[in-house]
Structure formats: C-alpha cells, structure tokens
Write an enzyme that holds these catalytic residues in place. Structure first.
Site, PDB file in Angstrom:
ATOM      1  N   SER A  42      13.073   6.279  13.730  1.00  0.00           N
ATOM      2  CA  SER A  42      11.952   6.024  14.642  1.00  0.00           C
ATOM      3  C   SER A  42      12.521   5.770  16.018  1.00  0.00           C
ATOM      4  O   SER A  42      13.113   4.729  16.274  1.00  0.00           O
ATOM      5  CB  SER A  42      11.170   4.807  14.158  1.00  0.00           C
ATOM      6  OG  SER A  42      10.725   5.040  12.838  1.00  0.00           O
ATOM      7  N   CYS A  76       0.023   2.587   9.066  1.00  0.00           N
ATOM      8  CA  CYS A  76       0.617   1.835   7.967  1.00  0.00           C
ATOM      9  C   CYS A  76       0.331   0.346   8.109  1.00  0.00           C
ATOM     10  O   CYS A  76       0.364  -0.210   9.190  1.00  0.00           O
ATOM     11  CB  CYS A  76       2.109   2.103   7.870  1.00  0.00           C
ATOM     12  SG  CYS A  76       2.998   1.923   9.398  1.00  0.00           S
ATOM     13  N   GLU A 127       0.811  -1.204   0.000  1.00  0.00           N
ATOM     14  CA  GLU A 127       0.000   0.000   0.000  1.00  0.00           C
ATOM     15  C   GLU A 127       0.848   1.259   0.000  1.00  0.00           C
ATOM     16  O   GLU A 127       2.034   1.248   0.324  1.00  0.00           O
ATOM     17  CB  GLU A 127      -0.952  -0.005   1.186  1.00  0.00           C
ATOM     18  CG  GLU A 127      -0.268  -0.064   2.529  1.00  0.00           C
ATOM     19  CD  GLU A 127      -1.290  -0.142   3.646  1.00  0.00           C
ATOM     20  OE1 GLU A 127      -1.590  -1.264   4.072  1.00  0.00           O
ATOM     21  OE2 GLU A 127      -1.780   0.900   4.095  1.00  0.00           O
TER      22      GLU A 127
HETATM   23  N1  SAH Z   1      10.513   0.755   9.044  1.00  0.00           N
HETATM   24  C1  SAH Z   1      10.594   2.202   9.012  1.00  0.00           C
HETATM   25  C2  SAH Z   1       9.385   2.838   8.362  1.00  0.00           C
HETATM   26  C3  SAH Z   1       8.155   2.563   9.164  1.00  0.00           C
HETATM   27  S1  SAH Z   1       6.708   3.523   9.017  1.00  0.00           S
HETATM   28  C4  SAH Z   1      10.747   2.731  10.420  1.00  0.00           C
HETATM   29  O1  SAH Z   1      10.638   1.947  11.354  1.00  0.00           O
HETATM   30  O2  SAH Z   1      11.024   3.909  10.577  1.00  0.00           O
HETATM   31  C5  SAH Z   1       7.026   5.148   9.452  1.00  0.00           C
HETATM   32  C6  SAH Z   1       6.768   5.534  10.898  1.00  0.00           C
HETATM   33  O3  SAH Z   1       5.468   5.204  11.380  1.00  0.00           O
HETATM   34  C7  SAH Z   1       7.761   4.913  11.857  1.00  0.00           C
HETATM   35  O4  SAH Z   1       8.245   5.913  12.689  1.00  0.00           O
HETATM   36  C8  SAH Z   1       6.899   3.940  12.614  1.00  0.00           C
HETATM   37  O5  SAH Z   1       7.472   3.650  13.861  1.00  0.00           O
HETATM   38  C9  SAH Z   1       5.603   4.703  12.687  1.00  0.00           C
HETATM   39  N2  SAH Z   1       4.435   3.891  13.013  1.00  0.00           N
HETATM   40  C10 SAH Z   1       4.180   2.612  12.709  1.00  0.00           C
HETATM   41  N3  SAH Z   1       2.984   2.240  13.180  1.00  0.00           N
HETATM   42  C11 SAH Z   1       2.457   3.311  13.791  1.00  0.00           C
HETATM   43  C12 SAH Z   1       1.238   3.562  14.471  1.00  0.00           C
HETATM   44  N4  SAH Z   1       0.344   2.611  14.618  1.00  0.00           N
HETATM   45  N5  SAH Z   1       1.031   4.805  14.947  1.00  0.00           N
HETATM   46  C13 SAH Z   1       1.949   5.770  14.802  1.00  0.00           C
HETATM   47  N6  SAH Z   1       3.117   5.599  14.172  1.00  0.00           N
HETATM   48  C14 SAH Z   1       3.367   4.391  13.683  1.00  0.00           C
END
Ligand code: SAH
Length: 349
Positions: free
Chosen positions: A215, A334, A88
């Site tokens: 992150s 996501c 997605e």
């Molecule tokens: N693998 C990468 C990209 C992930 S998605 C990473 O870990 O950075 C991008 C961001 O969304 C990351 O900071 C991840 O921790 C955050 N994220 C994932 N699920 C989330 C959620 N349910 N609520 C808020 N942020 C979320």
C-alpha cells in the site's frame, strides 16, 4: 478459549494423534475433515477421539454470523470467533474463479487515516487456524470441496496488517498450500502490507512465491506520512529495496496499491512522480478510488479523475489498472461492516 486444531500442520496433527495412542491413519482423517470445513463434532473419527479433541480444541473456531449478497454476486461475511470477536471477509466472483479476502487481525494498529479497520485499534491477532478457517468455512458454505474449490484465490486484504502478525500468517500460508489440504497455490495468493520493511525482507526468505502487494498511496515520504503513520518508520526507498529483494528471491512481479484521495495524492503531478518512482520496476499499480469512511473526512476522486490518472500512468510506461469496486451496495471499505455491526449490536454480537 481452547486451542485451535486448524492451527496445526498435518505433521503436528500426526504427532498429536500419536500422543493420544491412536492409529496413524486418524491424522489423515482429521486433517482432511478439517480442510473440508468440518467442525470437530463432525469429524469422521471414533466417538472417544472426538470427545478428546473437543475437550482440548474449539469445535468451530470461525462461524458465519451474517452474510450479505450484492447485486453483482459479491458476498460479504461477518464471522464470529470462539471468544465472540467479529471479523469480516468478502468473496468476489470473477470469470476465472472466486477470490476471498481474509482478515489477519481483529482491528489494526497501523492507524492509516483512510481506513475503517484501524478505528478501534488492534484487539488481537488471529491465529493461523482462524485465518484459514475463514476460507474453509466459506469454501464449504459455497458448495466447494478439496477437489472442486469454491474459493480459488485468496487476498490478505481484510482487516489487519499481515506482517504485524508475521508468524501466524506464515503458518497459515503453509497450511493453505499444504499437500492433502485445500491446496491453494501461493501463485493465487496476494498479501497486502502497509510496508513493514524488516518483515518484508524476512518474508523474501520463506520460499513462498505469492503476489506481494504494498500500500503506497503517496509518492513522497512526507506526503505518505500525512495518511500513513508507518511512513515515519520506513521510507519509500526502503520499501522499494525490499520489493526488489522479494522479486530476486521469487521471480514474482509485485503490486502497489494506490487509493486516490481528492486533494491529497490524485493530481497529474502525482501521476508523474509515481511513474518516475516505479519506472523500470517489475511491478503493477492498482488504483482504487477511495472508499469514503464515515468517521474520516477524506474524499475519493471522481471516476473521471481516476481514469485520467490511469491514462497518465500508462502513457508513462507504467502497467496499471483501476480496480472496479465490487459489492459497494453491501458495505464499502474494509472494516466498515464490522464497525457498523458492532455499533448496532453494542455488546452481544
Ligand atoms: N494492512 C494491509 C491490508 C489492508 S487492506 C495493508 O495496509 O496493505 C487492503 C488495501 O485497502 C490497502 O491498500 C489499504 O490501504 C486499502 N484501503 C483501506 N481503506 C481504504 C479505503 N477506505 N478506501 C480505499 N482503500 C482502502
């Protein structure tokens, strides 16, 4: 699955065309056609060359399978890959341009407790052309071309951990920024990682000055390990040192993402610890209120708590913003769209 032509650089396409015994100008026709988001069947080349390409390569490696438009204009896409896998992506519309969020893997194996992408583990890596294909397809569907792009900014924040698919991601970034292609400058690209330190350090040497985003989501290693298993491998101190290396190599300020989780990382004491950790660093903090994932029992904070956290950071001299949530009416965090779609349409997406 056949090979993916969009994986290749211009030089590699030129070598391919040479190998076929075709004139050199065909390479430019093919590369430009692909970068315009054309399928192989629609490439403006001779019928015999097209047949030869279709024999060896996928006609349309990334196809828009479903599309949802939010009230705020945000578009969410479900893409189908040639082997039937689903990924997605999101297109967010801002005043300064449109930002597309792309996936780098089908699923993810990092295991963060708050994230929907990791629920079924990692199915497979995306190839460079499958990452780029998400952008080329959307740019075309939105009426953009190579000069007037409908996609101006890219964030690698969809499903997957970009640095767990390092070589394909670097190849993708080189093709994304290449002359004669869609040419989205590295300055308009953000790559988000959960903090794979060796790859962060390696990436600093690639000469790609994008916005490195990490992150963080916690202020101590022990607390971080409660929601992010990767914290058992690399410490926050190692992550910060790798960020410094990236800054020294590229001059680019880096970003920390911090998703506020009620009762976990969102107290005032955390704001103070975070400010202490980051004080004096050329960085910015992006706060996000946790998007609640049905399969997980973590809770987001109230808007008020998030505002207080933001103000505390700012008063302690840390540059920070609270990211506004976009497109929440069309599928939240996501990985949720894909997860929802797969459970509804069990085997034949
Ligand atoms: N693998 C990468 C990209 C992930 S998605 C990473 O870990 O950075 C991008 C961001 O969304 C990351 O900071 C991840 O921790 C955050 N994220 C994932 N699920 C989330 C959620 N349910 N609520 C808020 N942020 C979320």
């Amino acid at each position: 699955m056949k090979r993916i032509l969009q994986d290749l650089s211009y030089e590699e396409i030129a070598a391919l065309v040479r190998g076929y015994g075709e004139p050199a100008f065909r390479a430019k026709q093919i590369f430009e056609g692909l970068m315009q988001g054309k399928t192989l069947s629609a490439l403006p080349v001779s019928a015999s060359l097209r047949a030869r390409l279709l024999d060896e390569f996928e006609d349309e490696p990334v196809r828009i399978r479903e599309q949802f438009t939010s009230k705020d204009g945000t578009k969410k896409y479900l893409f189908k890959l040639a082997d039937g896998n689903l990924i997605e992506g999101v297109l967010m519309k801002y005043k300064y341009g449109n930002t597309q969020c792309v996936s780098t893997q089908v699923g993810c194996r990092m295991g963060c407790k708050f994230c929907a992408s990791t629920l079924g583990g990692r199915i497979r890596d995306l190839s460079a052309g499958e990452i780029l294909g998400q952008i080329l397809t959307v740019n075309r569907a939105e009426g953009g071309n190579l000069k007037d792009r409908a996609v101006t900014n890219v964030v690698l924040m969809g499903s997957g951990e970009p640095f767990d698919n390092y070589d394909n991601v670097v190849r993708f970034l080189r093709n994304l920024t290449a002359e004669g292609g869609i040419r989205i400058s590295a300055r308009n690209v953000s790559l988000s990682t959960c903090g794979l330190v060796p790859e962060m350090r390696k990436f600093a040497k690639e000469g790609i000055p994008l916005t490195l985003t990490v992150s963080l989501h916690a202020t101590t290693d022990a607390e971080r390990a409660r929601t992010m298993p990767i914290a058992n491998r690399y410490t926050i101190a190692e992550i910060l040192a790798a960020c410094t290396e990236y800054f020294e190599a590229t001059g680019r300020r880096y970003i920390f993402e911090y998703s506020l989780i009620e009762g976990e990382n969102a107290d005032m004491v955390h704001a103070k610890e975070l400010a202490q950790l980051l004080r004096g660093r050329p960085c910015h903090v992006n706060l996000i209120r946790l998007n609640e994932v049905k399969e997980r029992d973590l809770k987001g904070t109230s808007e008020e708590t998030a505002q207080k956290f933001l103000e505390a950071l700012e008063s302690l001299g840390i540059s920070a913003t609270l990211r506004r949530s976009m497109g929440s009416d069309i599928g939240g965090a996501c990985g949720q769209l894909r997860a929802k779609f797969i459970s509804k349409n069990s085997f034949d997406p």
